[in-house]
Scaffold this motif. Structure first.
Motif, PDB file in Angstrom:
ATOM      1  N   ASP A 165       0.751  -1.499   0.001  1.00 36.17           N
ATOM      2  CA  ASP A 165       0.044  -0.003   0.028  1.00 36.17           C
ATOM      3  C   ASP A 165       0.841   1.012   0.059  1.00 36.17           C
ATOM      4  O   ASP A 165       0.532   2.328  -0.374  1.00 36.17           O
ATOM      5  CB  ASP A 165      -0.905   0.239   1.318  1.00 36.17           C
ATOM      6  CG  ASP A 165      -2.379  -0.920   1.035  1.00 36.17           C
ATOM      7  OD1 ASP A 165      -2.300  -1.219  -0.235  1.00 36.17           O
ATOM      8  OD2 ASP A 165      -2.702  -1.227   2.060  1.00 36.17           O
ATOM      9  N   LEU A 166       2.048   1.028   0.442  1.00 37.11           N
ATOM     10  CA  LEU A 166       2.840   2.284   0.606  1.00 37.11           C
ATOM     11  C   LEU A 166       3.955   2.225  -0.373  1.00 37.11           C
ATOM     12  O   LEU A 166       4.245   3.468  -0.892  1.00 37.11           O
ATOM     13  CB  LEU A 166       3.626   2.468   2.137  1.00 37.11           C
ATOM     14  CG  LEU A 166       2.723   2.451   3.166  1.00 37.11           C
ATOM     15  CD1 LEU A 166       3.694   2.668   4.560  1.00 37.11           C
ATOM     16  CD2 LEU A 166       2.167   4.000   3.052  1.00 37.11           C
ATOM     17  N   VAL A 167       4.581   1.280  -0.800  1.00 41.24           N
ATOM     18  CA  VAL A 167       5.803   0.844  -1.769  1.00 41.24           C
ATOM     19  C   VAL A 167       5.106   0.361  -3.032  1.00 41.24           C
ATOM     20  O   VAL A 167       4.972  -1.027  -2.845  1.00 41.24           O
ATOM     21  CB  VAL A 167       6.939   0.124  -1.197  1.00 41.24           C
ATOM     22  CG1 VAL A 167       7.995   0.186  -2.120  1.00 41.24           C
ATOM     23  CG2 VAL A 167       7.420   0.951   0.121  1.00 41.24           C
ATOM     24  N   SER A 168       5.258   1.072  -4.225  1.00 42.75           N
ATOM     25  CA  SER A 168       4.862   0.296  -5.582  1.00 42.75           C
ATOM     26  C   SER A 168       5.843  -0.089  -6.346  1.00 42.75           C
ATOM     27  O   SER A 168       5.815  -0.851  -7.129  1.00 42.75           O
ATOM     28  CB  SER A 168       3.949   1.215  -6.027  1.00 42.75           C
ATOM     29  OG  SER A 168       4.416   2.593  -6.462  1.00 42.75           O
ATOM     30  N   ASP A 176      18.295  -1.498  -1.346  1.00 43.27           N
ATOM     31  CA  ASP A 176      17.446  -0.452  -1.704  1.00 43.27           C
ATOM     32  C   ASP A 176      16.829   0.200  -0.370  1.00 43.27           C
ATOM     33  O   ASP A 176      15.972   1.425  -0.412  1.00 43.27           O
ATOM     34  CB  ASP A 176      15.853  -1.470  -2.108  1.00 43.27           C
ATOM     35  CG  ASP A 176      16.136  -1.901  -3.518  1.00 43.27           C
ATOM     36  OD1 ASP A 176      16.759  -1.143  -4.398  1.00 43.27           O
ATOM     37  OD2 ASP A 176      15.598  -2.906  -3.670  1.00 43.27           O
ATOM     38  N   LEU A 177      17.505  -0.230   0.798  1.00 48.81           N
ATOM     39  CA  LEU A 177      17.133   0.501   2.053  1.00 48.81           C
ATOM     40  C   LEU A 177      17.723   2.045   2.132  1.00 48.81           C
ATOM     41  O   LEU A 177      17.541   2.708   2.911  1.00 48.81           O
ATOM     42  CB  LEU A 177      17.486  -0.373   3.224  1.00 48.81           C
ATOM     43  CG  LEU A 177      16.723  -1.478   3.304  1.00 48.81           C
ATOM     44  CD1 LEU A 177      17.195  -2.494   4.378  1.00 48.81           C
ATOM     45  CD2 LEU A 177      15.202  -1.353   3.545  1.00 48.81           C
ATOM     46  N   TRP A 178      18.791   2.031   1.160  1.00 48.96           N
ATOM     47  CA  TRP A 178      19.657   3.237   1.040  1.00 48.96           C
ATOM     48  C   TRP A 178      19.036   4.263  -0.171  1.00 48.96           C
ATOM     49  O   TRP A 178      19.612   5.392  -0.223  1.00 48.96           O
ATOM     50  CB  TRP A 178      20.914   3.158   0.796  1.00 48.96           C
ATOM     51  CG  TRP A 178      21.744   2.801   2.251  1.00 48.96           C
ATOM     52  CD1 TRP A 178      22.659   3.690   2.961  1.00 48.96           C
ATOM     53  CD2 TRP A 178      21.927   1.405   2.584  1.00 48.96           C
ATOM     54  NE1 TRP A 178      23.296   3.005   3.878  1.00 48.96           N
ATOM     55  CE2 TRP A 178      22.823   1.845   3.894  1.00 48.96           C
ATOM     56  CE3 TRP A 178      21.698   0.154   2.559  1.00 48.96           C
ATOM     57  CZ2 TRP A 178      23.309   0.760   4.716  1.00 48.96           C
ATOM     58  CZ3 TRP A 178      22.037  -0.884   3.495  1.00 48.96           C
ATOM     59  CH2 TRP A 178      22.728  -0.368   4.582  1.00 48.96           C
ATOM     60  N   ASP A 179      18.018   3.746  -0.765  1.00 52.33           N
ATOM     61  CA  ASP A 179      17.356   4.437  -1.838  1.00 52.33           C
ATOM     62  C   ASP A 179      16.606   5.876  -1.369  1.00 52.33           C
ATOM     63  O   ASP A 179      15.744   5.669  -0.678  1.00 52.33           O
ATOM     64  CB  ASP A 179      16.528   3.722  -2.674  1.00 52.33           C
ATOM     65  CG  ASP A 179      16.173   4.325  -4.144  1.00 52.33           C
ATOM     66  OD1 ASP A 179      16.231   5.653  -4.139  1.00 52.33           O
ATOM     67  OD2 ASP A 179      16.002   3.611  -4.973  1.00 52.33           O
ATOM     68  N   ASP A 183      12.808   7.541   1.314  1.00 55.29           N
ATOM     69  CA  ASP A 183      13.022   8.384   2.603  1.00 55.29           C
ATOM     70  C   ASP A 183      11.633   8.190   3.364  1.00 55.29           C
ATOM     71  O   ASP A 183      10.433   8.564   2.929  1.00 55.29           O
ATOM     72  CB  ASP A 183      13.320   9.780   1.892  1.00 55.29           C
ATOM     73  CG  ASP A 183      13.711  10.743   3.016  1.00 55.29           C
ATOM     74  OD1 ASP A 183      13.934  10.349   4.330  1.00 55.29           O
ATOM     75  OD2 ASP A 183      13.889  11.973   2.756  1.00 55.29           O
ATOM     76  N   GLY A 184      11.914   7.873   4.680  1.00 52.29           N
ATOM     77  CA  GLY A 184      10.680   7.896   5.610  1.00 52.29           C
ATOM     78  C   GLY A 184       9.932   6.767   5.516  1.00 52.29           C
ATOM     79  O   GLY A 184       9.124   6.500   6.385  1.00 52.29           O
ATOM     80  N   GLY A 232      12.182   5.535   8.803  1.00 51.69           N
ATOM     81  CA  GLY A 232      10.694   5.870   9.305  1.00 51.69           C
ATOM     82  C   GLY A 232      10.458   5.307  10.750  1.00 51.69           C
ATOM     83  O   GLY A 232       9.668   5.720  11.440  1.00 51.69           O
ATOM     84  N   GLY A 233      11.247   4.150  11.108  1.00 50.47           N
ATOM     85  CA  GLY A 233      11.273   3.862  12.480  1.00 50.47           C
ATOM     86  C   GLY A 233      12.063   2.519  12.547  1.00 50.47           C
ATOM     87  O   GLY A 233      12.327   1.793  11.645  1.00 50.47           O
TER      88      GLY A 233
END
Length: 373
Positions: A165-168, A176-179, A183-184, A232-233
């Motif tokens: 729902d958030l990442v398409s 990818d976690l550094w992309d 952000d957030g 984001g957390g």
């Protein structure tokens, strides 16, 4: 700042160039939340035998019924102390506060416990089920002078979980976690050793260096700051990781596989990806403390974990694998259900000297402070 931007560009480029990782495997029908959320304290299931087997372990691992049946079979009482983590259990051993018979430990904690004299070698004649334990988990660092000190009890993994729902966009890699596009939306575990392992996998450095001298702490800190500035957390247990995804505070993060399966069983829009750099795997070992009061009973418990208890107590209700060919064959379970059809995909956190663990902790704390996390 310029050097950090340059390193971020490298990391982002690595993610963009990634090919698709292994797709998620077929799911089980049931799942459970994290045992880390359950209350601590001592659990005595009410046995009244003449012997008391003591252990420290995560409370979610054992069902009361399974323990009660063991007590009845062996005319004993099983007393369980809830564990907080392998590092904490190792600290208890070091301070003399862990006077248990049976002491399950994460793979990275077994070596220091052996070297510091807290464990006794196992009598594998009393644990014939050890022969069916997955060979790829019988690590050399569980042995000393031909003796084995740890028997893998349970096996899990930490794929990437994506809230669609958030990442398409397509997610294929830890990089990818550094992309900056995420952000957030990126999350992760608040664990210094684990974050260093992920970073090393992304940049292509040695996954498990063995000395502080082998680590460029400045470069490591810079990369961790880049990661944290997009975060984001952070989470500390399975329940927290699940909530971050359910509440859409984060959209993608490495999460324990059984947490993903539990959410998918409830139709939460979560995809699972095995990252191309490798999927972090974890496994917990049964060990017996040096000086244990009832070592023979502890060995019996280990044996019956594989022959009678483990599947019903942990594997079926919690989707955490019992790493034994015997269990999978007798229960007619497909290895792919647990992502075990390709053992070569996994990466591990190997044992490290204490000074390196402390250096990682300092670096992670410094990175969090710089990123205001």
């Amino acid at each position: 700042m310029q050097s950090r931007a340059t390193r971020r560009s490298f990391l982002t480029g690595a993610g963009a160039a990634a090919v698709a990782g292994l797709a998620g495997c077929s799911e089980l029908d049931s799942g459970s939340g994290s045992g880390s959320e359950r209350d601590g304290g001592v659990t005595d299931s009410g046995g009244s035998g003449s012997r008391t087997l003591t252990m420290i372990d995560w409370s979610y691992v054992y069902s009361n019924d399974v323990i009660a049946e063991f007590e009845e079979r062996h005319d004993c009482t099983v007393e369980r102390q809830a564990a907080q983590g392998s590092a904490e259990t190792l600290a208890q051993l070091r301070t003399g506060r862990a006077d248990y018979d049976l002491v399950p430990l994460g793979n990275y904690a077994v070596t220091p416990a052996i070297e510091e004299g807290y464990l006794q070698p196992l009598d594998l004649d009393q644990v014939p089920a050890y022969g069916a334990v997955f060979d790829f988990l019988k690590k050399d660092y569980f042995e000393r002078d031909g003796d084995v000190y740890g028997v893998p009890r349970s096996f899990g993994q930490t794929p990437l979980a994506i809230n669609t729902d958030l990442v398409s966009r397509e997610i294929t890699a830890l990089a990818d976690l550094w992309d900056p596009e995420l952000d957030g939306l990126a999350g992760g575990r608040d664990d210094a050793r684990l974050q260093a392992l992920y970073r090393n996998a992304v940049v292509g450095e040695e996954l498990n260096p063995t000395s502080v001298d082998d680590v460029d702490r400045g470069a490591l800190r810079s990369d961790l700051v880049d990661r944290l500035e997009l975060t984001g957390g952070l989470w500390n247990n399975g329940g927290e990781s699940e909530q971050l995804l359910r509440t859409k505070q984060v959209g993608v993060q490495p999460v324990w596989n059984y947490v993903i399966q539990a959410m998918q069983a409830e139709n939460v829009p979560i995809d699972r990806v095995f990252p191309e750099e490798g999927t972090k795997a974890w496994f917990i070992q049964f060990t017996v403390r040096e000086g244990a009061e009832h070592p023979d009973l502890a060995h019996t418990f280990i044996q019956e974990w594989f022959t009678e208890m483990g599947y019903e107590s942990l594997m079926a209700p919690s989707n955490i694998a019992i790493p034994s060919d015997r269990v999978f064959d007798e229960r007619n379970v497909d290895r792919s259900t647990f992502g075990l059809d390709d053992p070569e995909q996994f990466i591990y956190e190997d044992p490290k000297p204490r000074e390196l663990v402390e250096a990682y902790s300092r670096t992670w704390s410094e990175a969090k402070a710089e990123a205001n996390v």
